[in-house]
Design an enzyme around this catalytic site. Sequence first.
Site, short mmCIF file in Angstrom:
data_model
loop_
_atom_site.label_atom_id
_atom_site.label_comp_id
_atom_site.label_asym_id
_atom_site.label_seq_id
_atom_site.Cartn_x
_atom_site.Cartn_y
_atom_site.Cartn_z
N GLU A 1 49.65 -21.99 -10.34
CA GLU A 1 49.96 -20.90 -9.41
C GLU A 1 50.05 -19.63 -10.25
O GLU A 1 51.04 -19.41 -10.95
CB GLU A 1 51.30 -21.17 -8.72
CG GLU A 1 51.81 -20.04 -7.87
CD GLU A 1 53.26 -20.24 -7.44
OE1 GLU A 1 53.97 -19.22 -7.32
OE2 GLU A 1 53.68 -21.40 -7.23
N ARG B 1 52.22 -10.82 -10.15
CA ARG B 1 53.23 -9.92 -10.73
C ARG B 1 52.65 -8.99 -11.77
O ARG B 1 53.36 -8.13 -12.29
CB ARG B 1 54.33 -10.74 -11.41
CG ARG B 1 55.09 -11.64 -10.51
CD ARG B 1 56.16 -12.37 -11.30
NE ARG B 1 56.54 -13.60 -10.64
CZ ARG B 1 57.25 -14.54 -11.19
NH1 ARG B 1 57.69 -14.42 -12.43
NH2 ARG B 1 57.56 -15.63 -10.53
N THR C 1 53.57 -15.33 -5.70
CA THR C 1 54.22 -14.03 -5.52
C THR C 1 53.35 -13.11 -4.66
O THR C 1 53.28 -11.91 -4.89
CB THR C 1 54.58 -13.37 -6.88
OG1 THR C 1 55.00 -14.36 -7.81
CG2 THR C 1 55.70 -12.36 -6.72
N LYS D 1 58.12 -23.39 0.27
CA LYS D 1 58.71 -23.22 -1.06
C LYS D 1 60.22 -23.02 -0.86
O LYS D 1 60.63 -22.27 0.03
CB LYS D 1 58.09 -21.99 -1.72
CG LYS D 1 58.67 -21.62 -3.06
CD LYS D 1 57.93 -20.42 -3.62
CE LYS D 1 58.49 -19.98 -4.94
NZ LYS D 1 57.67 -18.95 -5.59
#
Length: 180
Positions: A32, A36, A60, A120
Amino acid sequence: MEKRIPVVVIKELKDTKVILQALKDYGINTAEITFRTACAEEAIRLACKEFPDMEIGAGTVINAEQCRAALAAGAKFIVSPGLSAAVAAVCKEAGVPYYPGCVTPTEIMAALDLGITTVKFFPANVYGGLKALKALAAPFPQVKFIPTGGVNTENIDEFLAFEKVAAVGGSFFVEEALKR
């Protein structure tokens, strides 16, 4: 879905191959790559090209624009720290799994309303860890969880032993793989 999902932060594009090869050598075929950093989209594209046998996703992802960019780069799944109906819609249209961050019954119900049954659980350590997951699993038997945040080499087996845990996520996988 693989049971281990490394959360990968690529700060410089040149690190992509090194990190993904280390993960493969460690026996992990999923990554993953987080949105960011400035090179995240390029890193996903490179990872998908260089490691076609790995399941590369984007993490993210907080809005539809990032989601579209990640999918255009080749991401095979999308992960968010929270639930975004806009991201869910883009993923549904593309036929790509979306794993939103959900830690409350209300968030889980909103995910279910969007047709999402795997979420998640982030940050797991802050929101009660395995004890909280077990409590949430009772009223939501159809939901599977991907705990991330506070999962580590010391407690991973405990999380994976719970049948409602689809996988665990964490940056510690990258650290372990790079040590080898």
